[in-house]
Write a protein that holds these residues in place. Sequence first.
Motif, PDB file in Angstrom:
ATOM      1  N   PHE A  35       5.223  -2.902   8.236  1.00  0.00           N
ATOM      2  CA  PHE A  35       4.738  -2.798   6.862  1.00  0.00           C
ATOM      3  C   PHE A  35       5.905  -2.824   5.886  1.00  0.00           C
ATOM      4  CE2 PHE A  35       5.674   1.483   8.224  1.00  0.00           C
ATOM      5  CZ  PHE A  35       6.191   2.117   7.108  1.00  0.00           C
ATOM      6  N   PRO A  51       2.691   1.870   0.911  1.00  0.00           N
ATOM      7  CA  PRO A  51       2.857   1.107   2.147  1.00  0.00           C
ATOM      8  C   PRO A  51       1.757   0.056   2.300  1.00  0.00           C
ATOM      9  CG  PRO A  51       1.913   3.273   2.649  1.00  0.00           C
ATOM     10  CD  PRO A  51       2.056   3.195   1.151  1.00  0.00           C
ATOM     11  N   SER A  53       0.664  -3.466   4.884  1.00  0.00           N
ATOM     12  CA  SER A  53       0.958  -4.382   5.983  1.00  0.00           C
ATOM     13  C   SER A  53       1.094  -5.784   5.410  1.00  0.00           C
ATOM     14  CB  SER A  53      -0.185  -4.385   6.988  1.00  0.00           C
ATOM     15  OG  SER A  53      -0.479  -3.080   7.385  1.00  0.00           O
ATOM     16  N   TRP A  67      -2.461  -8.665   1.923  1.00  0.00           N
ATOM     17  CA  TRP A  67      -3.819  -8.495   1.386  1.00  0.00           C
ATOM     18  C   TRP A  67      -4.000  -7.011   1.089  1.00  0.00           C
ATOM     19  CZ3 TRP A  67      -7.108 -11.669   5.474  1.00  0.00           C
ATOM     20  CH2 TRP A  67      -6.820 -13.025   5.312  1.00  0.00           C
ATOM     21  N   TYR A  68      -4.407  -6.693  -0.126  1.00  0.00           N
ATOM     22  CA  TYR A  68      -4.578  -5.279  -0.460  1.00  0.00           C
ATOM     23  C   TYR A  68      -5.900  -5.037  -1.179  1.00  0.00           C
ATOM     24  CZ  TYR A  68      -3.138  -6.621  -5.193  1.00  0.00           C
ATOM     25  OH  TYR A  68      -3.056  -7.223  -6.422  1.00  0.00           O
ATOM     26  N   ALA A  69      -6.454  -3.839  -0.924  1.00  0.00           N
ATOM     27  CA  ALA A  69      -7.678  -3.417  -1.603  1.00  0.00           C
ATOM     28  C   ALA A  69      -7.298  -2.582  -2.812  1.00  0.00           C
ATOM     29  CB  ALA A  69      -8.524  -2.582  -0.641  1.00  0.00           C
ATOM     30  N   VAL A  71      -7.744   0.439  -4.720  1.00  0.00           N
ATOM     31  CA  VAL A  71      -8.388   1.739  -4.470  1.00  0.00           C
ATOM     32  C   VAL A  71      -7.971   2.808  -5.480  1.00  0.00           C
ATOM     33  CG1 VAL A  71      -8.757   1.392  -1.991  1.00  0.00           C
ATOM     34  CG2 VAL A  71      -6.619   2.411  -2.770  1.00  0.00           C
ATOM     35  N   GLY A  72      -6.815   2.670  -6.086  1.00  0.00           N
ATOM     36  CA  GLY A  72      -6.325   3.713  -6.996  1.00  0.00           C
ATOM     37  C   GLY A  72      -5.403   3.113  -8.045  1.00  0.00           C
ATOM     38  N   ASN A  73      -4.591   3.975  -8.646  1.00  0.00           N
ATOM     39  CA  ASN A  73      -3.784   3.528  -9.790  1.00  0.00           C
ATOM     40  C   ASN A  73      -2.799   2.421  -9.450  1.00  0.00           C
ATOM     41  OD1 ASN A  73      -5.064   5.299 -11.416  1.00  0.00           O
ATOM     42  ND2 ASN A  73      -3.550   6.936 -11.165  1.00  0.00           N
ATOM     43  N   ALA A  74      -2.038   2.609  -8.360  1.00  0.00           N
ATOM     44  CA  ALA A  74      -0.980   1.634  -8.068  1.00  0.00           C
ATOM     45  C   ALA A  74      -1.568   0.267  -7.718  1.00  0.00           C
ATOM     46  CB  ALA A  74      -0.090   2.150  -6.947  1.00  0.00           C
ATOM     47  N   PRO A 116      -5.815  -7.534   8.049  1.00  0.00           N
ATOM     48  CA  PRO A 116      -4.528  -8.253   7.959  1.00  0.00           C
ATOM     49  C   PRO A 116      -3.577  -8.039   9.138  1.00  0.00           C
ATOM     50  CG  PRO A 116      -5.081  -7.287   5.823  1.00  0.00           C
ATOM     51  CD  PRO A 116      -6.148  -6.861   6.787  1.00  0.00           C
ATOM     52  N   GLU A 217      -3.356   4.438   9.726  1.00  0.00           N
ATOM     53  CA  GLU A 217      -2.979   4.642   8.317  1.00  0.00           C
ATOM     54  C   GLU A 217      -2.806   6.124   8.064  1.00  0.00           C
ATOM     55  OE1 GLU A 217      -5.124   3.200   5.029  1.00  0.00           O
ATOM     56  OE2 GLU A 217      -4.855   1.106   5.597  1.00  0.00           O
ATOM     57  N   ARG A 218      -1.710   6.478   7.466  1.00  0.00           N
ATOM     58  CA  ARG A 218      -1.485   7.851   7.022  1.00  0.00           C
ATOM     59  C   ARG A 218      -0.911   7.785   5.612  1.00  0.00           C
ATOM     60  NH1 ARG A 218      -4.155   8.958  10.751  1.00  0.00           N
ATOM     61  NH2 ARG A 218      -3.882  10.526  12.370  1.00  0.00           N
ATOM     62  N   MET A 219      -1.126   8.845   4.844  1.00  0.00           N
ATOM     63  CA  MET A 219      -0.418   8.935   3.570  1.00  0.00           C
ATOM     64  C   MET A 219       1.073   8.899   3.889  1.00  0.00           C
ATOM     65  SD  MET A 219      -2.887   9.226   1.443  1.00  0.00           S
ATOM     66  CE  MET A 219      -2.168   9.744  -0.095  1.00  0.00           C
ATOM     67  N   MET A 220       1.841   8.175   3.106  1.00  0.00           N
ATOM     68  CA  MET A 220       3.288   8.106   3.349  1.00  0.00           C
ATOM     69  C   MET A 220       4.025   8.418   2.062  1.00  0.00           C
ATOM     70  SD  MET A 220       3.895   4.881   5.862  1.00  0.00           S
ATOM     71  CE  MET A 220       3.205   4.862   7.515  1.00  0.00           C
ATOM     72  N   PRO A 246       3.480   2.172  12.536  1.00  0.00           N
ATOM     73  CA  PRO A 246       2.078   2.599  12.508  1.00  0.00           C
ATOM     74  C   PRO A 246       1.279   2.223  13.752  1.00  0.00           C
ATOM     75  CG  PRO A 246       2.356   0.661  11.117  1.00  0.00           C
ATOM     76  CD  PRO A 246       3.735   1.068  11.576  1.00  0.00           C
TER      77      PRO A 246
END
Length: 256
Positions: A35, A51, A53, A67-69, A71-74, A116, A217-220, A246
């Motif tokens: 990642f 983070p 992938s 490819w990203y979803a 989901v939040g601010n960033a 992905p 997946e973990r919070m990093m 991961p």
Amino acid sequence: MHDFEVVSNEEIAEGIFSLVILAPRLASALKPGQFVNIRVPGDASELLRIPLSYVSADAEHGTVEIWYAVVGNATRRMSQWKPGFTSDLLGPGGRGWKAPEGTKRALVVGGGIGVPPVLCLSRELVSAGVAVDACVGAASASKLVGLEDFRALGCDQICVATDDGSAGACGFCTEPASELLAAGGYDYVATCGPGVMMSKVAAAAAEAGVYCEASLERMMSCGFGACSTCNVETADGMQGACMCGPVFDASKVVVW
Ligand SMILES: Cc1cc2nc3c(=O)[nH]c(=O)nc-3n(C[C@H](O)[C@H](O)[C@H](O)COP(=O)(O)OP(=O)(O)OC[C@H]3O[C@@H](n4cnc5c(N)ncnc54)[C@H](O)[C@@H]3O)c2cc1C
Ligand code: FES
């Protein structure tokens, strides 16, 4: 650390974007399952990188696709990035997939935005002469990604399932995955997606006696082994997803 420039950033499914960046040194260094940790500027209160992938890397042209979803601010700010936008990232991070030597037939199972990393792996396996079957799941047809890519790879079997039945079978992709595994013939399973999905795939693989890896997946927070926010409980003790993962041997994961 790599500086990068955005080449393109387009919505490919509902709330899911394909980001292509120019980062030549990175493009030739990434291995499937690893990642990158991206800086998303624009909010001084958000210090952490995110983070993600990657789905493909083109060493010849120096590009990497993610490819990203949203989901939040960033990720919401990322979705506004236009070609020419610049930032930086840390990577490659973590340990990628490691199919057993001599693997001839593999099953990959990807759920939602977990597709992905298994698609990326599938490309590598197919180019090494491994036959790959794929099970792909999503909440609904509008959120499905990767189907055309698996078809283009020439996968023998591609099973699709959606939670609402709007594409493929109605239900979870763990069901066709379990059926394929019970039918036999695989020497390797790779899975990425929601924890409950991966734990079911791991159980079906164990039942069939097939080695299975899962990308967790973990919070990093740091992304390089300094903070312990990404710990995964395994049979060998706590292991950081950012350095020991991961991708983990699924049979050793205790808490998904
Ligand atoms: C190794 C790794 C690879 C990943 N690869 C991808 C990928 O290829 N595509 C993709 O879309 N997402 C991926 N993720 C998840 C991605 O990092 C988070 O969705 C992103 O950080 C959310 O940032 P945000 O500020 O937009 O959302 P936030 O406001 O931080 O969070 C929104 C929601 O997402 C959850 N979340 C935040 N960070 C993570 C995280 N690291 N893991 C799990 N859930 C999180 C939060 O709990 C919250 O529910 C990956 C995560 C890891 C650890
Ligand atoms: S994210 Fe800091 S140790 Fe893994």
